[in-house]
Design a protein around this motif. Structure first.
Motif, PDB file in Angstrom:
ATOM      1  N   ALA A  65       0.865  -1.178   0.000  1.00 21.93           N
ATOM      2  CA  ALA A  65       0.000   0.000   0.000  1.00 21.93           C
ATOM      3  C   ALA A  65       0.902   1.228   0.000  1.00 21.93           C
ATOM      4  O   ALA A  65       1.551   1.533   1.002  1.00 21.93           O
ATOM      5  CB  ALA A  65      -0.933   0.006   1.205  1.00 21.93           C
ATOM      6  N   ALA A  66       0.965   1.914  -1.124  1.00 24.28           N
ATOM      7  CA  ALA A  66       1.871   3.053  -1.289  1.00 24.28           C
ATOM      8  C   ALA A  66       1.130   4.371  -1.110  1.00 24.28           C
ATOM      9  O   ALA A  66      -0.084   4.452  -1.324  1.00 24.28           O
ATOM     10  CB  ALA A  66       2.515   3.002  -2.672  1.00 24.28           C
ATOM     11  N   ASP A  67       1.888   5.410  -0.734  1.00 24.70           N
ATOM     12  CA  ASP A  67       1.273   6.722  -0.555  1.00 24.70           C
ATOM     13  C   ASP A  67       1.760   7.741  -1.577  1.00 24.70           C
ATOM     14  O   ASP A  67       1.497   8.936  -1.452  1.00 24.70           O
ATOM     15  CB  ASP A  67       1.515   7.251   0.853  1.00 24.70           C
ATOM     16  N   ASN A  68       2.477   7.270  -2.616  1.00 26.23           N
ATOM     17  CA  ASN A  68       2.934   8.174  -3.671  1.00 26.23           C
ATOM     18  C   ASN A  68       3.133   7.376  -4.958  1.00 26.23           C
ATOM     19  O   ASN A  68       3.317   6.149  -4.920  1.00 26.23           O
ATOM     20  CB  ASN A  68       4.219   8.899  -3.270  1.00 26.23           C
ATOM     21  N   PRO A  69       3.101   8.042  -6.123  1.00 28.80           N
ATOM     22  CA  PRO A  69       3.175   7.346  -7.404  1.00 28.80           C
ATOM     23  C   PRO A  69       4.462   6.542  -7.605  1.00 28.80           C
ATOM     24  O   PRO A  69       4.426   5.428  -8.142  1.00 28.80           O
ATOM     25  CB  PRO A  69       3.071   8.481  -8.422  1.00 28.80           C
ATOM     26  N   ALA A  70       5.606   7.079  -7.171  1.00 26.12           N
ATOM     27  CA  ALA A  70       6.883   6.387  -7.385  1.00 26.12           C
ATOM     28  C   ALA A  70       6.917   5.052  -6.644  1.00 26.12           C
ATOM     29  O   ALA A  70       7.301   4.013  -7.208  1.00 26.12           O
ATOM     30  CB  ALA A  70       8.047   7.268  -6.955  1.00 26.12           C
ATOM     31  N   ASP A  71       6.508   5.075  -5.378  1.00 20.75           N
ATOM     32  CA  ASP A  71       6.496   3.843  -4.600  1.00 20.75           C
ATOM     33  C   ASP A  71       5.455   2.860  -5.139  1.00 20.75           C
ATOM     34  O   ASP A  71       5.647   1.642  -5.076  1.00 20.75           O
ATOM     35  CB  ASP A  71       6.201   4.144  -3.128  1.00 20.75           C
ATOM     36  N   PHE A  72       4.362   3.386  -5.664  1.00 19.40           N
ATOM     37  CA  PHE A  72       3.343   2.521  -6.268  1.00 19.40           C
ATOM     38  C   PHE A  72       3.921   1.742  -7.450  1.00 19.40           C
ATOM     39  O   PHE A  72       3.754   0.525  -7.550  1.00 19.40           O
ATOM     40  CB  PHE A  72       2.146   3.364  -6.722  1.00 19.40           C
TER      41      PHE A  72
END
Length: 216
Positions: free
Chosen positions: A30-37
């Motif tokens: 569960a990511a909180d930003n596009p890059a980590d997603f």
């Protein structure tokens, strides 16, 4: 079903994670930003990604652009986008690839109905389509402005919209209070008038064919 979530709101992110895990589904990340997603998608190879449109740094359309990029890198990845509004340009780009896998675009106001949300999630993960009625409406208006749907009767446009939402023939009949035979006839007319393949196939394939036309 393996899922990756992209949502910057911590409360909603944790809520979605808990809801899905309580349903016996695997939330791999569960990511909180596009890059980590995008990194999580590459690492976990999920069956479906649930992505919020508004993400940092500008909280406009970063999440939707990340979803489009994820679909570009992994064409078989199913994507269910959640949004407070319809972002037209990237919505069209996301839907343009719907023939190669599941895609959904839901407004957050509909997500409060948990059963409907889970139904949409499973439909998209299985290669189908789940579009919010408002998304369908805007797509149809855009095409109608080009006179592309002028050949359809009002009832046929209604049927087309419900098909795009992912409704089965039986559900369309219930929604419009018409018989199964009438639904079949209207769908046949839609395909004939739009020059699409009228051969019977799965409901999702027919929906994707219509969406491909709408996004042409």
């Amino acid at each position: 079903m393996r899922i990756v979530i992209a949502e910057d709101d911590a409360l909603l992110r944790e809520g979605l994670t808990l809801l899905l895990r309580n349903e016996g589904l695997e939330v791999a990340a569960a990511a909180d930003n596009p890059a980590d997603f995008l990194l999580a998608v590459a690492e976990h190879e999920p069956d479906i990604a649930v992505v919020d449109v508004r993400m940092p740094p500008t909280f406009t359309d970063e999440g939707l652009r990340a979803a489009v990029e994820a679909r570009r890198r992994y064409p078989k990845l199913a994507v269910l986008v959640l949004s407070a509004w319809v972002e037209q340009s990237y919505a069209h780009e996301l839907l343009a690839g719907s023939g190669s896998g599941g895609v959904g675009y839901l407004l957050k106001e509909r997500v409060g109905k948990v059963a409907d949300f889970l139904d949409s999630l499973h439909r998209v993960a299985n290669g189908g389509t789940a579009l919010d009625p408002e998304v369908v409406s805007q797509l149809l208006v855009r095409r109608k402005a080009d006179d592309a749907l002028g050949v359809l009767s009002p009832r046929e446009r209604e049927v087309l919209g419900l098909m795009a939402e992912g409704l089965s023939n039986a559900a369309i009949g219930e929604k419009l209070v018409i018989s199964a035979g009438a639904v079949h006839k209207h769908i046949g007319n839609v395909f004939l008038k739009l020059g699409l393949n009228s051969e019977d196939g799965s409901g999702d394939r027919r929906v994707q064919a219509v969406l491909a036309y709408l996004d042409h």
